[in-house]
Scaffold this motif. Structure first.
Motif, PDB file in Angstrom:
ATOM      1  N   ALA A  32      67.103   4.902   6.164  1.00  0.00           N
ATOM      2  CA  ALA A  32      68.787   6.297   5.893  1.00  0.00           C
ATOM      3  C   ALA A  32      67.969   7.398   6.822  1.00  0.00           C
ATOM      4  O   ALA A  32      69.257   7.830   8.305  1.00  0.00           O
ATOM      5  CB  ALA A  32      68.960   6.763   4.561  1.00  0.00           C
ATOM      6  N   TYR A  33      66.660   7.542   6.510  1.00  0.00           N
ATOM      7  CA  TYR A  33      66.289   8.065   8.031  1.00  0.00           C
ATOM      8  C   TYR A  33      66.228   8.069   9.570  1.00  0.00           C
ATOM      9  O   TYR A  33      66.210   8.752   9.888  1.00  0.00           O
ATOM     10  CB  TYR A  33      64.582   8.319   7.980  1.00  0.00           C
ATOM     11  N   ARG A  34      65.448   6.614   9.526  1.00  0.00           N
ATOM     12  CA  ARG A  34      66.397   6.155  11.281  1.00  0.00           C
ATOM     13  C   ARG A  34      67.495   6.205  11.370  1.00  0.00           C
ATOM     14  O   ARG A  34      67.268   6.351  12.882  1.00  0.00           O
ATOM     15  CB  ARG A  34      65.247   4.197  10.856  1.00  0.00           C
ATOM     16  N   ALA A  35      68.465   6.103  10.559  1.00  0.00           N
ATOM     17  CA  ALA A  35      69.454   5.930  10.558  1.00  0.00           C
ATOM     18  C   ALA A  35      70.444   7.357  10.966  1.00  0.00           C
ATOM     19  O   ALA A  35      71.803   7.080  11.417  1.00  0.00           O
ATOM     20  CB  ALA A  35      70.550   4.191  10.181  1.00  0.00           C
ATOM     21  N   ALA A  36      69.947   7.829  10.393  1.00  0.00           N
ATOM     22  CA  ALA A  36      71.031   9.670  10.106  1.00  0.00           C
ATOM     23  C   ALA A  36      70.566   9.973  11.823  1.00  0.00           C
ATOM     24  O   ALA A  36      70.152   9.472  12.680  1.00  0.00           O
ATOM     25  CB  ALA A  36      69.846  10.205   9.277  1.00  0.00           C
ATOM     26  N   THR A  37      72.032  10.998  11.621  1.00  0.00           N
ATOM     27  CA  THR A  37      71.551  11.646  12.179  1.00  0.00           C
ATOM     28  C   THR A  37      70.879  13.110  12.767  1.00  0.00           C
ATOM     29  O   THR A  37      69.994  13.675  14.230  1.00  0.00           O
ATOM     30  CB  THR A  37      72.768  12.628  12.953  1.00  0.00           C
ATOM     31  N   ALA A  38      70.832  13.282  11.662  1.00  0.00           N
ATOM     32  CA  ALA A  38      69.818  14.766  11.598  1.00  0.00           C
ATOM     33  C   ALA A  38      69.514  14.862   9.807  1.00  0.00           C
ATOM     34  O   ALA A  38      70.195  14.475   8.953  1.00  0.00           O
ATOM     35  CB  ALA A  38      69.949  16.121  11.958  1.00  0.00           C
ATOM     36  N   LEU A  39      67.986  15.477   9.386  1.00  0.00           N
ATOM     37  CA  LEU A  39      67.731  15.611   7.904  1.00  0.00           C
ATOM     38  C   LEU A  39      69.033  17.185   7.979  1.00  0.00           C
ATOM     39  O   LEU A  39      67.805  18.652   8.619  1.00  0.00           O
ATOM     40  CB  LEU A  39      66.546  15.540   7.626  1.00  0.00           C
ATOM     41  N   TRP A  40      69.527  17.470   6.858  1.00  0.00           N
ATOM     42  CA  TRP A  40      69.667  18.827   6.485  1.00  0.00           C
ATOM     43  C   TRP A  40      69.096  19.316   5.636  1.00  0.00           C
ATOM     44  O   TRP A  40      68.392  18.544   4.483  1.00  0.00           O
ATOM     45  CB  TRP A  40      71.234  19.365   5.636  1.00  0.00           C
ATOM     46  N   PHE A  41      68.511  20.658   6.080  1.00  0.00           N
ATOM     47  CA  PHE A  41      67.499  21.122   5.090  1.00  0.00           C
ATOM     48  C   PHE A  41      67.489  22.576   4.706  1.00  0.00           C
ATOM     49  O   PHE A  41      66.753  23.460   5.099  1.00  0.00           O
ATOM     50  CB  PHE A  41      66.061  21.136   5.531  1.00  0.00           C
ATOM     51  N   PRO A  42      68.653  22.964   3.939  1.00  0.00           N
ATOM     52  CA  PRO A  42      69.209  24.576   4.117  1.00  0.00           C
ATOM     53  C   PRO A  42      68.569  25.066   2.419  1.00  0.00           C
ATOM     54  O   PRO A  42      69.266  25.924   2.545  1.00  0.00           O
ATOM     55  CB  PRO A  42      70.454  24.555   3.708  1.00  0.00           C
ATOM     56  N   SER A  43      67.391  25.108   2.391  1.00  0.00           N
ATOM     57  CA  SER A  43      66.635  25.627   1.066  1.00  0.00           C
ATOM     58  C   SER A  43      66.839  27.192   1.196  1.00  0.00           C
ATOM     59  O   SER A  43      66.850  28.198   2.229  1.00  0.00           O
ATOM     60  CB  SER A  43      65.286  25.269   1.328  1.00  0.00           C
ATOM     61  N   ASN A  44      67.031  27.147   0.495  1.00  0.00           N
ATOM     62  CA  ASN A  44      67.236  29.555   0.706  1.00  0.00           C
ATOM     63  C   ASN A  44      66.367  29.894  -0.167  1.00  0.00           C
ATOM     64  O   ASN A  44      66.855  31.455  -0.762  1.00  0.00           O
ATOM     65  CB  ASN A  44      68.499  29.488  -0.340  1.00  0.00           C
ATOM     66  N   ALA A  45      64.783  29.640  -0.707  1.00  0.00           N
ATOM     67  CA  ALA A  45      64.097  30.851  -1.688  1.00  0.00           C
ATOM     68  C   ALA A  45      63.069  30.384  -1.100  1.00  0.00           C
ATOM     69  O   ALA A  45      62.330  28.652  -0.974  1.00  0.00           O
ATOM     70  CB  ALA A  45      64.803  30.814  -2.814  1.00  0.00           C
ATOM     71  N   ARG A  46      62.265  31.245  -1.189  1.00  0.00           N
ATOM     72  CA  ARG A  46      60.692  30.866  -1.457  1.00  0.00           C
ATOM     73  C   ARG A  46      59.801  29.756  -2.224  1.00  0.00           C
ATOM     74  O   ARG A  46      58.956  29.363  -1.725  1.00  0.00           O
ATOM     75  CB  ARG A  46      59.688  31.800  -1.448  1.00  0.00           C
ATOM     76  N   SER A  47      60.811  29.534  -3.583  1.00  0.00           N
ATOM     77  CA  SER A  47      60.151  28.791  -3.343  1.00  0.00           C
ATOM     78  C   SER A  47      59.870  26.950  -3.427  1.00  0.00           C
ATOM     79  O   SER A  47      59.474  26.125  -3.622  1.00  0.00           O
ATOM     80  CB  SER A  47      61.643  28.063  -4.997  1.00  0.00           C
ATOM     81  N   GLU A  48      60.971  26.932  -2.027  1.00  0.00           N
ATOM     82  CA  GLU A  48      60.823  26.019  -1.491  1.00  0.00           C
ATOM     83  C   GLU A  48      59.678  26.066   0.483  1.00  0.00           C
ATOM     84  O   GLU A  48      60.019  27.070   0.820  1.00  0.00           O
ATOM     85  CB  GLU A  48      61.867  25.784  -0.386  1.00  0.00           C
ATOM     86  N   ALA A  49      58.426  26.036   0.169  1.00  0.00           N
ATOM     87  CA  ALA A  49      57.352  26.626   0.360  1.00  0.00           C
ATOM     88  C   ALA A  49      57.239  25.591   1.629  1.00  0.00           C
ATOM     89  O   ALA A  49      56.638  26.444   2.642  1.00  0.00           O
ATOM     90  CB  ALA A  49      56.171  26.874  -0.459  1.00  0.00           C
ATOM     91  N   TYR A  50      57.504  24.271   1.261  1.00  0.00           N
ATOM     92  CA  TYR A  50      57.007  23.613   2.730  1.00  0.00           C
ATOM     93  C   TYR A  50      57.639  22.087   2.814  1.00  0.00           C
ATOM     94  O   TYR A  50      58.029  22.314   4.522  1.00  0.00           O
ATOM     95  CB  TYR A  50      55.605  23.256   1.854  1.00  0.00           C
ATOM     96  N   GLY A  51      57.869  21.293   2.362  1.00  0.00           N
ATOM     97  CA  GLY A  51      59.187  20.513   2.697  1.00  0.00           C
ATOM     98  C   GLY A  51      59.320  19.504   2.865  1.00  0.00           C
ATOM     99  O   GLY A  51      58.974  19.050   4.219  1.00  0.00           O
ATOM    100  N   LEU A  52      58.368  18.630   2.158  1.00  0.00           N
ATOM    101  CA  LEU A  52      57.811  17.050   2.319  1.00  0.00           C
ATOM    102  C   LEU A  52      58.757  15.641   2.795  1.00  0.00           C
ATOM    103  O   LEU A  52      58.526  15.113   4.045  1.00  0.00           O
ATOM    104  CB  LEU A  52      56.956  16.597   1.734  1.00  0.00           C
ATOM    105  N   SER A  53      60.244  16.391   2.480  1.00  0.00           N
ATOM    106  CA  SER A  53      60.975  15.191   3.026  1.00  0.00           C
ATOM    107  C   SER A  53      60.928  15.754   4.725  1.00  0.00           C
ATOM    108  O   SER A  53      61.460  14.698   5.640  1.00  0.00           O
ATOM    109  CB  SER A  53      62.344  15.628   3.306  1.00  0.00           C
TER     110      SER A  53
END
Length: 419
Positions: free
Chosen positions: A287-308
């Motif tokens: 799916a990563y290879r076929a997609a146009t982009a990854l959407w990563f719209p996280s909204n708080a510092r609970s998301e400190a990094y984002g391995l995906s």
């Protein structure tokens, strides 16, 4: 890796909440770091809770009883402690104190806690004597204000005892009141992944990519990957989809799925959202290879990094992320270099960024190339492991020897070994 700094002879015990196949960014990180350190010569063990009665279950949303299991994950010994119950997100692990004492008595140079992890932190607090303690502080407690306040004294006790505290990124440190209390012993240790399966995909991954392309031919394909929880920005993504072309594939499970489905219907985008749930690794890589982009719209510092983000970047996929203050998210994927960064919670800006990728000739290709190059240079698991071993050595006041040859495989002890 011959010729690189290694941890030959260093005995490391990682304390995680869960361990794969349990899904989740911290779970994946603990496995990746443990494997990579072992590959560089360290003797590595992991102690965690057993997330499920079913050894193949990927979800850690299960909160019932589970058995104790011991197994080898390649070169890494993994002890999964049986859980009697889960109370207020704390796992009740009756065997934890005794097992931890026995593992420490066998000889450990480094105890590495991955936090937040109340159960393991409390167990360490109760130990009168400990080897050198290192803590990776993956995230502050952001939303659970009362629980965070009650938990703070326990954190302070262990963080005072710790020799070093690691943060996923420099950006996170200055926004954390806890980390700033211990600033003199905080070091940045950016997370990494094994990029090889993404750079050199298997036949199974290529077949999965072909299926994704066939199923969604002729339309932009956007991905969201992660647990469906408040800080992932699911609702922002759905609102953006109403203003952008294409289909959104939501990969993951979590408590907000039902509300997300209702919101998609209300926005009129229900027919353009695929709720994929958990995907096996090969299907996700495809799916990563076929997609146009990854959407990563996280909204708080609970998301400190984002391995995906790192996974997508290694696949050559641009990332649309958010500028969360004092988070490492925008450090992982950089604006106009590996993707596009938009304000937090701004569905209009996310939609505009998505349309740019579709409408501006060459933009998606340029960002995709930059993403792959950055992942290969900065976000590799072996780079992370070498950094971690150097940080251990610096704090312990000892040199890290070089490995002259690759360590041999360790046979399975009990349970199911996984390569």
């Amino acid at each position: 890796m011959s010729g690189t700094l290694t941890g030959a002879g260093l005995r490391v015990l990682h304390l995680g909440k869960f361990y794969p196949p349990a899904s989740g960014g911290i779970e994946s990180h603990v496995q990746t770091l443990a494997r990579a350190q072992a590959a560089q010569g360290a003797r590595v063990e992991v102690l965690c809770a057993n997330h499920s009665r079913d050894s193949g279950n990927t979800s850690h949303e299960f909160h019932g009883k589970s058995p104790t299991l011991e197994e080898w994950d390649g070169l890494v010994r993994v002890v999964r402690l049986g859980r009697r119950a889960s109370v207020a997100r704390m796992d009740v692990l009756p065997e934890l104190p005794g097992t931890l004492r026995r593992m420490l008595a066998q000889g450990v140079d480094v105890v590495h806690l991955h936090a937040p992890n109340p159960t393991m932190l409390l167990a360490l607090d109760m130990m009168p004597r400990l080897p050198a303690v290192f803590v990776t502080h993956h995230s502050d407690v952001i939303r659970q204000k009362v629980a965070g306040a009650l938990f703070r004294p326990l954190e302070l006790l262990l963080y005072t005892r710790a020799l070093r505290i690691f943060s996923d990124s420099e950006a996170y440190i200055e926004g954390s009141s806890l980390l700033k209390l211990f600033r003199s012993k905080v070091r940045a240790l950016p997370l990494g992944i094994d990029v090889e399966p993404y750079l050199r995909p298997s036949a199974e991954v290529l077949a999965a990519e072909a299926r994704w392309r066939q199923d969604f031919a002729g339309t932009p394909l956007w991905l969201m990957v992660g647990r469906l929880v408040y800080y992932k920005g699911l609702f922002t993504a759905l609102e953006a989809l109403a203003k952008a072309p294409g289909r959104l594939v939501v990969v993951g499970v979590g408590p907000l799925e039902a509300e997300g489905r209702a919101r998609a219907k209300a926005l009129g985008v229900e027919s353009r959202v695929t709720w994929a749930g958990y995907l096996p690794p090969a299907s996700l890589m495809g799916a990563y290879r076929a997609a146009t982009a990854l959407w990563f719209p996280s909204n708080a510092r609970s998301e400190a990094y984002g391995l995906s983000q790192a996974e997508a970047m290694a696949s050559g996929l641009p990332v649309l992320n958010t500028a969360i203050p004092h988070s490492g998210v925008a450090w992982v994927s950089r604006h106009e270099e590996t993707g596009l960064t938009v304000p937090v919670g701004d569905a209009d800006a996310l939609a505009r960024a998505a349309r740019r990728l579709v409408e501006e000739p060459g933009l998606a290709e340029r960002l995709g190339r930059g993403a792959r190059e950055r992942a290969e240079a900065e976000l590799r698991h072996d780079v992370m492991a070498t950094r971690s071993l150097k940080l251990y050595a610096e704090a312990l006041g000892r040199p890290v020897p070089e490995m002259t040859e690759a360590p041999s495989e360790v046979p399975a002890l009990t349970g199911t070994g996984r390569a």
